[in-house]
Design a protein around this motif. Structure first.
Motif, PDB file in Angstrom:
ATOM      1  N   ALA A 159      -6.193  -5.710   3.743  1.00  0.00           N
ATOM      2  CA  ALA A 159      -5.047  -5.415   2.881  1.00  0.00           C
ATOM      3  C   ALA A 159      -5.275  -5.927   1.465  1.00  0.00           C
ATOM      4  O   ALA A 159      -4.878  -5.276   0.486  1.00  0.00           O
ATOM      5  N   THR A 160      -5.892  -7.077   1.335  1.00  0.00           N
ATOM      6  CA  THR A 160      -6.059  -7.694   0.015  1.00  0.00           C
ATOM      7  C   THR A 160      -7.231  -7.123  -0.772  1.00  0.00           C
ATOM      8  O   THR A 160      -7.460  -7.529  -1.908  1.00  0.00           O
ATOM      9  N   THR A 161      -7.975  -6.208  -0.190  1.00  0.00           N
ATOM     10  CA  THR A 161      -9.080  -5.566  -0.904  1.00  0.00           C
ATOM     11  C   THR A 161      -8.591  -4.255  -1.515  1.00  0.00           C
ATOM     12  O   THR A 161      -7.439  -3.857  -1.330  1.00  0.00           O
ATOM     13  N   ASP A 162      -9.456  -3.575  -2.232  1.00  0.00           N
ATOM     14  CA  ASP A 162      -9.136  -2.250  -2.765  1.00  0.00           C
ATOM     15  C   ASP A 162      -9.835  -1.152  -1.972  1.00  0.00           C
ATOM     16  O   ASP A 162      -9.920  -0.003  -2.423  1.00  0.00           O
ATOM     17  N   SER A 163     -10.333  -1.482  -0.783  1.00  0.00           N
ATOM     18  CA  SER A 163     -11.055  -0.513   0.036  1.00  0.00           C
ATOM     19  C   SER A 163     -10.157   0.656   0.428  1.00  0.00           C
ATOM     20  O   SER A 163      -8.980   0.482   0.750  1.00  0.00           O
ATOM     21  N   THR A 164     -10.726   1.850   0.404  1.00  0.00           N
ATOM     22  CA  THR A 164     -10.046   3.026   0.937  1.00  0.00           C
ATOM     23  C   THR A 164      -9.998   2.903   2.456  1.00  0.00           C
ATOM     24  O   THR A 164     -11.005   2.573   3.092  1.00  0.00           O
ATOM     25  N   ILE A 165      -8.840   3.157   3.048  1.00  0.00           N
ATOM     26  CA  ILE A 165      -8.672   2.990   4.495  1.00  0.00           C
ATOM     27  C   ILE A 165      -8.195   4.292   5.115  1.00  0.00           C
ATOM     28  O   ILE A 165      -7.252   4.922   4.619  1.00  0.00           O
ATOM     29  N   LEU A 166      -8.852   4.697   6.189  1.00  0.00           N
ATOM     30  CA  LEU A 166      -8.435   5.852   6.986  1.00  0.00           C
ATOM     31  C   LEU A 166      -7.723   5.330   8.233  1.00  0.00           C
ATOM     32  O   LEU A 166      -8.294   4.563   9.003  1.00  0.00           O
ATOM     33  N   ILE A 167      -6.480   5.752   8.419  1.00  0.00           N
ATOM     34  CA  ILE A 167      -5.683   5.347   9.579  1.00  0.00           C
ATOM     35  C   ILE A 167      -5.539   6.555  10.496  1.00  0.00           C
ATOM     36  O   ILE A 167      -5.035   7.603  10.080  1.00  0.00           O
ATOM     37  N   GLU A 168      -5.989   6.411  11.723  1.00  0.00           N
ATOM     38  CA  GLU A 168      -5.865   7.495  12.699  1.00  0.00           C
ATOM     39  C   GLU A 168      -4.933   7.071  13.822  1.00  0.00           C
ATOM     40  O   GLU A 168      -4.817   5.887  14.139  1.00  0.00           O
ATOM     41  N   GLY A 169      -4.284   8.046  14.426  1.00  0.00           N
ATOM     42  CA  GLY A 169      -3.379   7.758  15.534  1.00  0.00           C
ATOM     43  C   GLY A 169      -2.507   8.962  15.813  1.00  0.00           C
ATOM     44  O   GLY A 169      -2.299   9.818  14.951  1.00  0.00           O
ATOM     45  N   GLU A 170      -1.984   9.013  17.022  1.00  0.00           N
ATOM     46  CA  GLU A 170      -1.143  10.131  17.422  1.00  0.00           C
ATOM     47  C   GLU A 170       0.167  10.120  16.631  1.00  0.00           C
ATOM     48  O   GLU A 170       0.553   9.113  16.028  1.00  0.00           O
ATOM     49  N   THR A 171       0.867  11.244  16.658  1.00  0.00           N
ATOM     50  CA  THR A 171       2.167  11.336  16.016  1.00  0.00           C
ATOM     51  C   THR A 171       3.115  10.299  16.609  1.00  0.00           C
ATOM     52  O   THR A 171       3.209  10.144  17.825  1.00  0.00           O
ATOM     53  N   GLY A 172       3.802   9.564  15.744  1.00  0.00           N
ATOM     54  CA  GLY A 172       4.781   8.588  16.203  1.00  0.00           C
ATOM     55  C   GLY A 172       4.252   7.191  16.412  1.00  0.00           C
ATOM     56  O   GLY A 172       5.006   6.306  16.831  1.00  0.00           O
ATOM     57  N   THR A 173       2.973   6.956  16.140  1.00  0.00           N
ATOM     58  CA  THR A 173       2.429   5.617  16.356  1.00  0.00           C
ATOM     59  C   THR A 173       2.690   4.682  15.176  1.00  0.00           C
ATOM     60  O   THR A 173       2.593   3.459  15.315  1.00  0.00           O
ATOM     61  N   GLY A 174       3.024   5.248  13.994  1.00  0.00           N
ATOM     62  CA  GLY A 174       3.382   4.404  12.863  1.00  0.00           C
ATOM     63  C   GLY A 174       2.353   4.296  11.777  1.00  0.00           C
ATOM     64  O   GLY A 174       2.210   3.267  11.134  1.00  0.00           O
ATOM     65  N   LYS A 175       1.648   5.391  11.511  1.00  0.00           N
ATOM     66  CA  LYS A 175       0.588   5.350  10.510  1.00  0.00           C
ATOM     67  C   LYS A 175       1.138   5.086   9.109  1.00  0.00           C
ATOM     68  O   LYS A 175       0.569   4.306   8.350  1.00  0.00           O
ATOM     69  N   GLU A 176       2.249   5.746   8.781  1.00  0.00           N
ATOM     70  CA  GLU A 176       2.815   5.536   7.443  1.00  0.00           C
ATOM     71  C   GLU A 176       3.358   4.121   7.288  1.00  0.00           C
ATOM     72  O   GLU A 176       3.228   3.506   6.220  1.00  0.00           O
ATOM     73  N   VAL A 177       3.963   3.585   8.352  1.00  0.00           N
ATOM     74  CA  VAL A 177       4.468   2.217   8.287  1.00  0.00           C
ATOM     75  C   VAL A 177       3.328   1.234   8.045  1.00  0.00           C
ATOM     76  O   VAL A 177       3.435   0.316   7.224  1.00  0.00           O
ATOM     77  N   LEU A 178       2.193   1.430   8.744  1.00  0.00           N
ATOM     78  CA  LEU A 178       1.049   0.555   8.552  1.00  0.00           C
ATOM     79  C   LEU A 178       0.527   0.661   7.120  1.00  0.00           C
ATOM     80  O   LEU A 178       0.217  -0.356   6.483  1.00  0.00           O
ATOM     81  N   ALA A 179       0.439   1.887   6.602  1.00  0.00           N
ATOM     82  CA  ALA A 179      -0.047   2.071   5.231  1.00  0.00           C
ATOM     83  C   ALA A 179       0.857   1.352   4.235  1.00  0.00           C
ATOM     84  O   ALA A 179       0.378   0.676   3.312  1.00  0.00           O
ATOM     85  N   GLU A 180       2.155   1.481   4.427  1.00  0.00           N
ATOM     86  CA  GLU A 180       3.088   0.831   3.504  1.00  0.00           C
ATOM     87  C   GLU A 180       2.988  -0.686   3.593  1.00  0.00           C
ATOM     88  O   GLU A 180       3.053  -1.384   2.575  1.00  0.00           O
TER      89      GLU A 180
END
Length: 464
Positions: A159-180
């Motif tokens: 989180a504290t880096t500037d690395s680009t992160i790809l988040i994968e997961g099924e619908t409803g697992t919370g990908k947007e919440v994790l990104a935020e």
């Protein structure tokens, strides 16, 4: 068949797994792959990280120079239960012990075949570490399961880096919440967090949304517009459902990632940008690369760091924790008399498939929180919170003529709308435009229903 094979293998694999004394990691035997037939007979490959890809392309972690092996053939990943192998949509298939699989666990002496190459999985004496967070939460995400604690470890570390992160997961697992939450835990937390849903935007407007446009750039462009990358200056751009990004826009996004500059649609002026990029998809992006639907070079740029959120059915130990969190969210102090009832429903909840993942659990608890039951029996609401095609109860069990006609009718209509819209969105991977077209309803009306039932825009407070 693949899931059952995974279950069988999970109960029979013989890899040594031990929890470290401080609980911060699992110690799992390292392994190697010994090639026993094919062009590379006698070669050995050591698996040294949490996840490795195998294929004929030079960008793979383990390169297999065999014309019968796909460019990105399969991947082996380290999980809390040991090593698992997953096919990436290869042409000739991935075989484990002679059976073609989508996914399977690997044990001592397991034979793997990729095209004409056969390998044997051999654990070594040394151990490798599967890191876990000491926390059971990361912002608004919660989970005490080993799988989620590994997700939290990765989120905390990057989180504290500037690395680009790809988040994968099924619908409803919370990908947007994790990104935020990653944004909120970053050095950019006081700057904008801009969300772009690549699946719901009209193809002709995506470039304008991302890069902005000049006045008169196209029909309807009556004013100049700033795009997401400029609006997020100093902050984070989150590209949701990146797997649905139009092919013609993928080269433009690649240039942005490489050069950190953009050009508005209709302009030749280059503008530097200072943003971090996070992205998410409910697809396996490596499979999309294999199928030719997604650029390989863009995939590598996006997946500098990769986090996969497990589906709820693979972290059922978290269900009681999440259910209590949701109940407190919806009922406040009034939730206390009902919390013990969650334990009573645990068996039924653990048997449920949870096709809608944490979002489905949240819907279920929200519906239950408005009932007259004391204490609440969560299991009795499973059919209402479900996004799956679980068998519904008979109409006789649903209708109670002792209650007002209008109230009961409204409940049944809402139940139908929730079930129908949930299944519709699932069929179309969350693409509102495609879903509205199939349902033969206006897109705006479907969007109102989506917001009404919190299926896409809900602000989840738990491990979604």
């Amino acid at each position: 068949m693949a899931e059952q094979y995974m279950k069988d293998q999970a109960s029979s694999h013989t890899l040594f797994v031990k929890v470290a004394a401080d609980g911060s990691r699992l110690l799992i035997q390292k392994c190697k792959l010994l090639v026993v037939s094919g062009p590379l007979t006698g070669k050995e490959y050591i698996v040294t990280s949490d996840g490795v890809t195998l294929g004929s392309d030079a960008h793979n972690d383990l390169v297999i120079n065999d014309v019968t092996v796909s460019r990105r053939h399969c991947e082996i990943e380290l999980t809390p239960d040991g090593y698992a192998i997953r096919d990436l949509g290869s042409t000739n298939g991935t075989y484990v012990q002679g059976i073609r699989i989508l996914a399977a666990y690997l044990g001592t002496g397991t034979e793997i075949q990729l095209g004409s190459t056969r390998m044997v999985f051999c654990p070594l004496q040394e151990t490798t570490e599967y890191h876990l967070s000491m926390a059971s939460e990361f912002g608004r995400l919660y989970g005490q399961s080993t799988a989620m604690r590994h997700v939290f470890y990765l989120a905390e570390r990057y989180a504290t880096t500037d690395s680009t992160i790809l988040i994968e997961g099924e619908t409803g697992t919370g990908k947007e919440v994790l990104a935020e939450e990653i944004h909120k835990h970053s050095r950019r937390k006081d700057k904008p967090f801009i969300v772009i849903d690549c699946a719901s935007l009209a193809r002709e407007l995506v470039a304008s949304e991302l890069f902005g446009h000049t006045k008169g750039a196209f029909t309807g462009a009556i004013t100049e517009r700033i795009g997401a990358f400029e609006a997020a200056d100093g902050g984070t751009v989150f590209l949701d459902e990146i797997g649905d990004l139009a092919p013609e826009l993928q080269p433009q996004l690649l240039r942005v990632l490489e050069r950190r500059e953009i050009k508005r649609v209709g302009s030749n002026n280059v503008r530097p940008i200072n943003v971090r990029i996070l992205c998410a998809t409910n697809k396996k992006l490596q499979q999309e690369v294999n199928a030719g639907h997604f650029r390989e070079d863009l995939f590598f740029r996006l997946s500098v760091m990769h986090i996969e959120i497990p589906p709820l059915r693979k972290r059922k130990d978290d269900i009681p924790l999440l259910a209590r969190r949701f109940l407190k969210e919806f009922m406040g102090e009034a939730a206390k008399p009902h919390l013990s009832a969650i334990d009573a429903a645990e068996r039924a909840l653990s048997r449920h498939n949870w096709a809608g993942n944490v979002r489905e659990l949240r819907n279920l608890v929200e519906i239950a929180s408005h009932s007259d039951q004391h204490p609440i029996e969560l299991a009795s609401f499973l059919h209402m919170g479900s996004m799956s095609s679980a068998e519904p109860r008979s109409m006789d069990n649903k209708v109670n003529s002792e209650r007002p006609f209008k109230v009961v009718k409204q409940e049944l209509v809402q139940e139908f709308e929730l079930a129908y819209i949930s299944d519709l969105l699932k069929r179309h991977g969350g693409n509102v435009s495609q879903a509205a077209k199939q349902a033969e309803i206006e897109r705006a009306y479907l969007q109102r229903l989506v917001r009404k039932y919190g299926l896409r825009e809900v602000q989840e407070c738990a491990g979604e």
